[in-house]
Design a protein around this motif. Structure first.
Motif, PDB file in Angstrom:
ATOM      1  N   ILE A   1      65.966  65.176  -5.182  1.00 41.03           N
ATOM      2  CA  ILE A   1      66.755  64.264  -4.559  1.00 41.03           C
ATOM      3  C   ILE A   1      68.240  64.812  -3.998  1.00 41.03           C
TER       4      ILE A   1
ATOM      5  N   SER B   1      67.425  66.262  -0.756  1.00 40.13           N
ATOM      6  CA  SER B   1      67.028  65.141   0.402  1.00 40.13           C
ATOM      7  C   SER B   1      68.211  64.314   0.678  1.00 40.13           C
TER       8      SER B   1
ATOM      9  N   ALA C   1      65.378  57.154  -3.735  1.00 36.79           N
ATOM     10  CA  ALA C   1      66.902  57.667  -3.801  1.00 36.79           C
ATOM     11  C   ALA C   1      67.297  57.425  -2.183  1.00 36.79           C
TER      12      ALA C   1
ATOM     13  N   VAL D   1      62.413  60.627  -4.795  1.00 34.44           N
ATOM     14  CA  VAL D   1      62.997  60.862  -3.387  1.00 34.44           C
ATOM     15  C   VAL D   1      62.960  59.672  -2.589  1.00 34.44           C
TER      16      VAL D   1
ATOM     17  N   ASN E   1      57.639  64.162  -6.920  1.00 33.58           N
ATOM     18  CA  ASN E   1      58.831  63.887  -6.298  1.00 33.58           C
ATOM     19  C   ASN E   1      58.860  62.703  -5.437  1.00 33.58           C
TER      20      ASN E   1
ATOM     21  N   GLU F   1      65.132  65.776  -9.799  1.00 36.94           N
ATOM     22  CA  GLU F   1      66.729  65.846  -9.769  1.00 36.94           C
ATOM     23  C   GLU F   1      67.200  66.748  -8.289  1.00 36.94           C
TER      24      GLU F   1
END
Length: 423
Positions: free
Chosen positions: A65, A68, A105, A102, A98, A62
């Motif tokens: 994300i 990023s 997202a 990521v 991740n 989380e």
């Protein structure tokens, strides 16, 4: 700015910045700057490619994300036409993330699917065939990366690994289709997008394959992969007349030197052993670090006494040694304490006049450069594949080499100090 990169660690950011700056042989690359964290101001007007360095590889998904997406927002505000999400060429990530979270997202934010996912970097021995990642002649899970202290890679099938992280199904462009050319790759990626596949593993076993992939993705808003994925991207902008091709400039500075090694990879341990044969070295005892007995003052004192002799301090250990320490104190507790020790040491070294600093290990490099807060870094000549000279701005510039654990030739440390001086 034409090309924006979101890198999940600092050594990887240097790696891909080097790739973009070089570009293809004979064509040149893009004028590139590396930013340590998300800048608060706009990039210089003459920068064609910006690499935002995050320390998001091993944090909760989380948080990765969130960071990023913030980097994406800044890069889009600079006018970037294409975004690269850069992760390690050995696909370092746990099953919880991740890379998948990521990547998806960023794709959602940009409204795209059928996104290339290719960690291959043949120049450093990383290739992908039938969705399986090789390190030289070994499958990923037999290369030593299965013993990584933070992100142990136990499955070479990165399509399967990524599928456990991602929400959507993961596609594949097999090598035989890559060899058929950019138009074929482009068509398969479009089909994947139509079928709702967000991330697509694309095989690559040579730089030529990476150029093919780069050409196929010339109009893609998002590309993901290791630094090798950027080999063919600058040429797209040059062909469109948006860039003329950066030829690179010498970079470096004279001054006192120090080497900090926090990687436990086999390559770094070999480099430390070779360096120790002719240069002063100090091994860091992790137990004494955890107890508070070993401090940054002790490390700085050792490095200062041996200025001019390429001194090195290191916390590298074998997988068995690392496992014992982690079982005693906890994996994250050890990592946090060592990161803090190296960061404090770096601050004191620079304050005392050190101007050439070599750092080995992605997490260690992230801790050091975050603490130094040097701003934008100019990309200089390549030391070894994937490791360029980095030079800060200002009246007293700092020359840096940030080495991923498995990168570099056996004599990397002495060679890096020479390159950092501009020689």
């Amino acid at each position: 700015m034409l090309l924006g990169v979101i890198a999940d660690d600092f050594t990887g950011a240097s790696d891909i910045a080097n790739t973009i700056s070089k570009g293809l042989l004979g064509q040149g690359g893009l004028r590139t700057a590396q930013f340590l964290g998300i800048p608060e101001e706009n990039a210089p007007a003459d920068i064609e490619a910006g690499v935002v360095s995050l320390k998001s590889r091993s944090i909760p998904a989380e948080q990765a994300i969130e960071q990023s997406l913030a980097a994406l927002s800044w890069l889009l505000a600079q006018g970037c036409r294409q975004i690269v999400f850069k992760y390690c060429s050995t696909f370092d990530s746990t099953l919880e993330g991740n890379i998948g979270p990521v990547g998806e997202a960023l794709a959602a934010a940009l409204g795209v699917k059928g996104v290339v996912a290719c960690p291959a970097f043949p120049g450093a021995g990383r290739t992908v065939y039938m969705g399986h990642l090789f390190v030289k002649d070994r499958l990923l899970n037999e290369s030593g990366l299965q013993n990584h202290p933070l992100n142990p890679m136990t499955d070479p099938d990165i399509r399967r690994w990524l599928a456990q992280q991602a929400k959507d199904t993961v596609g594949l462009v097999a090598h035989e289709r890559v060899r058929q050319g950019a138009d074929v790759v482009r068509q398969i990626l479009q089909e994947a997008s139509t079928n709702g596949q967000t991330l697509v593993i694309v095989d690559a076993i040579s730089d030529e394959d990476l150029v093919t992939i780069g050409t196929a993705a010339n109009d893609h808003r998002l590309v993901t992969g290791g630094s090798g994925i950027a080999i063919g991207l600058p040429a797209n902008f040059i062909r469109m007349g948006l860039a003329t091709g950066n030829v690179g400039v010498p970079a470096g500075t004279e001054g006192p030197e120090a080497i900090l090694a926090g990687s436990c990879s086999g390559a770094t341990r070999e480099q430390v052993g070779i360096h120790a044969q002719n240069h002063p070295t100090l091994a860091i005892d992790v137990d004494s670090v955890m107890s508070g007995e070993t401090t940054s003052e002790i490390l700085v004192d050792f490095l200062s006494k041996h200025r001019g002799a390429a001194p090195l301090v290191y916390s590298s250990g074998t997988p068995d040694e690392v496992g014992v320490v982690q079982s005693r104190y906890g994996r994250q507790a050890v990592a946090d304490r060592l990161d803090a020790l190296f960061a404090e040491t770096a601050i004191k070294l620079v304050s005392s006049g050190v101007r050439r600093l070599v750092v080995a290990g992605g997490e260690t490099s992230g801790a050091v450069v975050s603490a130094l807060d040097l701003g934008a870094l100019t990309i200089g000549p390549e030391i070894d594949p994937g490791v360029p000279v980095l030079l800060s701005h200002g009246e007293q510039p700092i020359a840096l080499a940030l080495k991923s654990g498995n990168f570099g030739a056996p004599d990397f440390f002495t060679k890096a100090l020479e390159r950092l001086s501009g020689r």
